[in-house]
Design a protein around this motif. Sequence first.
Motif, mmCIF file in Angstrom:
data_model
loop_
_atom_site.group_PDB
_atom_site.id
_atom_site.type_symbol
_atom_site.label_atom_id
_atom_site.label_comp_id
_atom_site.label_asym_id
_atom_site.label_seq_id
_atom_site.Cartn_x
_atom_site.Cartn_y
_atom_site.Cartn_z
ATOM 1 N N ALA A 1 66.367 44.130 -21.404
ATOM 2 C CA ALA A 1 67.303 44.027 -22.900
ATOM 3 C C ALA A 1 66.254 44.385 -24.044
ATOM 4 O O ALA A 1 66.883 44.306 -25.097
ATOM 5 C CB ALA A 1 67.855 42.853 -22.882
ATOM 6 N N ASP A 2 64.810 44.385 -23.662
ATOM 7 C CA ASP A 2 64.087 44.585 -24.701
ATOM 8 C C ASP A 2 63.401 46.164 -24.776
ATOM 9 O O ASP A 2 62.874 46.258 -23.964
ATOM 10 C CB ASP A 2 62.838 43.650 -24.823
ATOM 11 C CG ASP A 2 61.727 43.428 -25.906
ATOM 12 O OD1 ASP A 2 62.074 44.746 -26.705
ATOM 13 O OD2 ASP A 2 61.112 42.691 -26.094
ATOM 14 N N PRO A 3 63.976 46.915 -25.789
ATOM 15 C CA PRO A 3 63.413 48.432 -25.616
ATOM 16 C C PRO A 3 61.784 48.472 -25.899
ATOM 17 O O PRO A 3 61.124 49.530 -25.639
ATOM 18 C CB PRO A 3 64.283 48.912 -26.843
ATOM 19 C CG PRO A 3 65.396 48.005 -27.202
ATOM 20 C CD PRO A 3 64.957 46.725 -26.721
ATOM 21 N N ALA A 4 61.317 47.320 -26.429
ATOM 22 C CA ALA A 4 59.810 47.403 -26.628
ATOM 23 C C ALA A 4 59.161 47.057 -25.134
ATOM 24 O O ALA A 4 57.583 47.481 -25.139
ATOM 25 C CB ALA A 4 59.384 46.238 -27.703
ATOM 26 N N LEU A 5 60.039 46.838 -24.365
ATOM 27 C CA LEU A 5 59.266 46.355 -22.972
ATOM 28 C C LEU A 5 59.471 47.507 -22.063
ATOM 29 O O LEU A 5 58.772 47.997 -21.317
ATOM 30 C CB LEU A 5 59.451 44.897 -22.515
ATOM 31 C CG LEU A 5 59.014 43.780 -23.327
ATOM 32 C CD1 LEU A 5 59.668 42.560 -22.629
ATOM 33 C CD2 LEU A 5 57.457 44.042 -23.000
ATOM 34 N N VAL A 6 60.974 47.657 -21.862
ATOM 35 C CA VAL A 6 61.450 48.678 -20.788
ATOM 36 C C VAL A 6 61.346 50.087 -21.196
ATOM 37 O O VAL A 6 61.676 50.940 -20.507
ATOM 38 C CB VAL A 6 62.925 48.254 -20.539
ATOM 39 C CG1 VAL A 6 63.999 48.748 -21.622
ATOM 40 C CG2 VAL A 6 63.334 48.747 -19.091
ATOM 41 N N GLY A 7 61.351 50.518 -22.577
ATOM 42 C CA GLY A 7 61.375 51.910 -22.981
ATOM 43 C C GLY A 7 62.999 52.498 -23.093
ATOM 44 O O GLY A 7 63.680 51.751 -23.215
ATOM 45 N N ASP A 8 63.041 53.616 -22.684
ATOM 46 C CA ASP A 8 64.083 54.297 -22.359
ATOM 47 C C ASP A 8 64.915 53.940 -20.995
ATOM 48 O O ASP A 8 64.198 54.117 -19.985
ATOM 49 C CB ASP A 8 64.028 55.601 -22.594
ATOM 50 C CG ASP A 8 65.256 56.564 -22.503
ATOM 51 O OD1 ASP A 8 66.070 55.956 -22.522
ATOM 52 O OD2 ASP A 8 65.353 57.897 -22.281
ATOM 53 N N ARG A 9 66.033 53.306 -21.057
ATOM 54 C CA ARG A 9 66.725 52.812 -19.692
ATOM 55 C C ARG A 9 67.390 54.111 -19.079
ATOM 56 O O ARG A 9 67.939 53.918 -18.099
ATOM 57 C CB ARG A 9 67.776 51.836 -20.266
ATOM 58 C CG ARG A 9 67.036 50.544 -20.416
ATOM 59 C CD ARG A 9 68.106 49.386 -20.357
ATOM 60 N NE ARG A 9 69.237 49.612 -20.704
ATOM 61 C CZ ARG A 9 69.666 49.177 -21.896
ATOM 62 N NH1 ARG A 9 68.864 48.508 -22.626
ATOM 63 N NH2 ARG A 9 70.997 49.279 -22.343
ATOM 64 N N GLY A 10 67.157 55.384 -19.938
ATOM 65 C CA GLY A 10 68.060 56.397 -19.084
ATOM 66 C C GLY A 10 69.339 56.256 -18.952
ATOM 67 O O GLY A 10 69.792 56.905 -17.991
ATOM 68 N N GLY A 11 70.109 55.495 -19.624
ATOM 69 C CA GLY A 11 71.671 55.359 -19.472
ATOM 70 C C GLY A 11 72.009 54.195 -18.688
ATOM 71 O O GLY A 11 73.106 54.142 -18.539
ATOM 72 N N LEU A 12 70.963 53.358 -18.222
ATOM 73 C CA LEU A 12 71.333 52.454 -17.275
ATOM 74 C C LEU A 12 71.679 51.327 -18.158
ATOM 75 O O LEU A 12 71.291 51.034 -19.207
ATOM 76 C CB LEU A 12 70.287 52.163 -16.383
ATOM 77 C CG LEU A 12 69.507 53.235 -15.452
ATOM 78 C CD1 LEU A 12 68.354 52.549 -14.846
ATOM 79 C CD2 LEU A 12 70.551 53.454 -14.346
ATOM 80 N N ASP A 13 72.803 50.706 -17.790
ATOM 81 C CA ASP A 13 73.075 49.323 -18.466
ATOM 82 C C ASP A 13 72.202 48.310 -18.050
ATOM 83 O O ASP A 13 71.193 48.345 -17.243
ATOM 84 C CB ASP A 13 74.474 48.722 -17.930
ATOM 85 C CG ASP A 13 74.500 48.578 -16.567
ATOM 86 O OD1 ASP A 13 73.859 47.537 -16.008
ATOM 87 O OD2 ASP A 13 75.483 48.898 -15.843
ATOM 88 N N ILE A 14 72.136 47.183 -18.704
ATOM 89 C CA ILE A 14 71.159 46.068 -18.823
ATOM 90 C C ILE A 14 71.014 45.578 -17.380
ATOM 91 O O ILE A 14 69.781 45.572 -16.886
ATOM 92 C CB ILE A 14 71.247 44.967 -19.774
ATOM 93 C CG1 ILE A 14 70.976 45.796 -21.273
ATOM 94 C CG2 ILE A 14 70.403 44.112 -19.598
ATOM 95 C CD1 ILE A 14 71.262 44.719 -22.283
ATOM 96 N N ASP A 15 72.088 45.438 -16.826
ATOM 97 C CA ASP A 15 72.225 44.540 -15.533
ATOM 98 C C ASP A 15 71.541 45.386 -14.546
ATOM 99 O O ASP A 15 70.830 44.917 -13.484
ATOM 100 C CB ASP A 15 73.531 44.214 -15.092
ATOM 101 C CG ASP A 15 74.182 43.066 -16.110
ATOM 102 O OD1 ASP A 15 73.246 42.460 -16.465
ATOM 103 O OD2 ASP A 15 75.337 42.903 -16.026
ATOM 104 N N THR A 16 71.847 46.803 -14.463
ATOM 105 C CA THR A 16 71.165 47.833 -13.561
ATOM 106 C C THR A 16 69.888 47.860 -13.773
ATOM 107 O O THR A 16 69.114 47.659 -12.724
ATOM 108 C CB THR A 16 71.966 48.995 -13.707
ATOM 109 O OG1 THR A 16 73.297 48.983 -13.458
ATOM 110 C CG2 THR A 16 71.479 50.147 -12.680
ATOM 111 N N ALA A 17 69.503 48.036 -14.847
ATOM 112 C CA ALA A 17 67.950 48.150 -15.154
ATOM 113 C C ALA A 17 67.330 46.926 -14.782
ATOM 114 O O ALA A 17 66.127 46.873 -14.229
ATOM 115 C CB ALA A 17 67.577 48.307 -16.776
ATOM 116 N N ALA A 18 67.927 45.535 -15.132
ATOM 117 C CA ALA A 18 67.231 44.367 -14.631
ATOM 118 C C ALA A 18 66.946 44.339 -13.150
ATOM 119 O O ALA A 18 65.987 43.972 -12.791
ATOM 120 C CB ALA A 18 68.135 43.166 -15.087
ATOM 121 N N ILE A 19 67.812 44.809 -12.122
ATOM 122 C CA ILE A 19 67.825 44.986 -10.853
ATOM 123 C C ILE A 19 66.732 45.780 -10.574
ATOM 124 O O ILE A 19 65.588 45.477 -9.629
ATOM 125 C CB ILE A 19 69.028 45.387 -10.188
ATOM 126 C CG1 ILE A 19 70.217 44.183 -10.177
ATOM 127 C CG2 ILE A 19 68.753 45.631 -8.553
ATOM 128 C CD1 ILE A 19 71.432 44.828 -9.927
#
Length: 266
Positions: free
Chosen positions: A60-78
Amino acid sequence: MSVPDPSKALRVASTVLLLREAGGGMEIFMVQRNRQIEFSSGALVFPGGSMDPNDREVAADPALVGDRGGLDIDTAAIRIGGIRETFEESGILLARPRGSSALVSAEKADALGAQREALDEGKVSFADILRQHDLVPAIDLLALFAHWITPVKLPKRFDTHFLLALAPPDQVGKHDGKESVDSVWLSPKAALEAAESGRYNLPFPTIRNLIKLDKLGTAQAAMNHARTMSVVTVVPEISRNADGTTRLRIPLEAGYDGDVFDVARP
């Protein structure tokens, strides 16, 4: 197919199938679980484990994950959970220095060995490590390969996402010596043959995913397939045969070459 029993809490888990090309074809990194732990005791499995609340914090933190590439937060978290668990259990780190297109070097990953242990012990969070070393998790390098949920009748249930990733060629990987006591790179066929001979105990989902991988031929072909395939969630239905063995029924459309399998245990 049965739907999960809402009265039994599901623990979301992320497992990463690290692939590489070798002289004999595709190989996959696997670890042997410590016989002293409760889940998959002594089994040969892919690195992975339960999600941590911190995984969603990172996603959920753009400063940590960068560009999620269109993934929602739950998918990115997995995916972040899979990267974290892979680092904890193998030392392989799927992350990039901020602003770089290349993954961290093997030297950098090795240098983080002490923090790998601290992460496993809960003394630091994955977010702490990312911030301290200005790293971004390479969530774009993973692709969903399978989704299995523990049968409804069992007391402990997991909602497990199996992710594929190509291993960095300069990072070899090594078990942590705690949750896992050995690690090995094997072709899917060799892993299946070792299970057949009794050398290793492989859980049923691991066996089915190895069979599927073996048919894909190369690591890159497997990645290409995973990026385009439609994943069908598998919630095995358990029944007993007359001889006391276990029968599992899974969706035929999940692509595991059948829907009914007789096994010694689930």
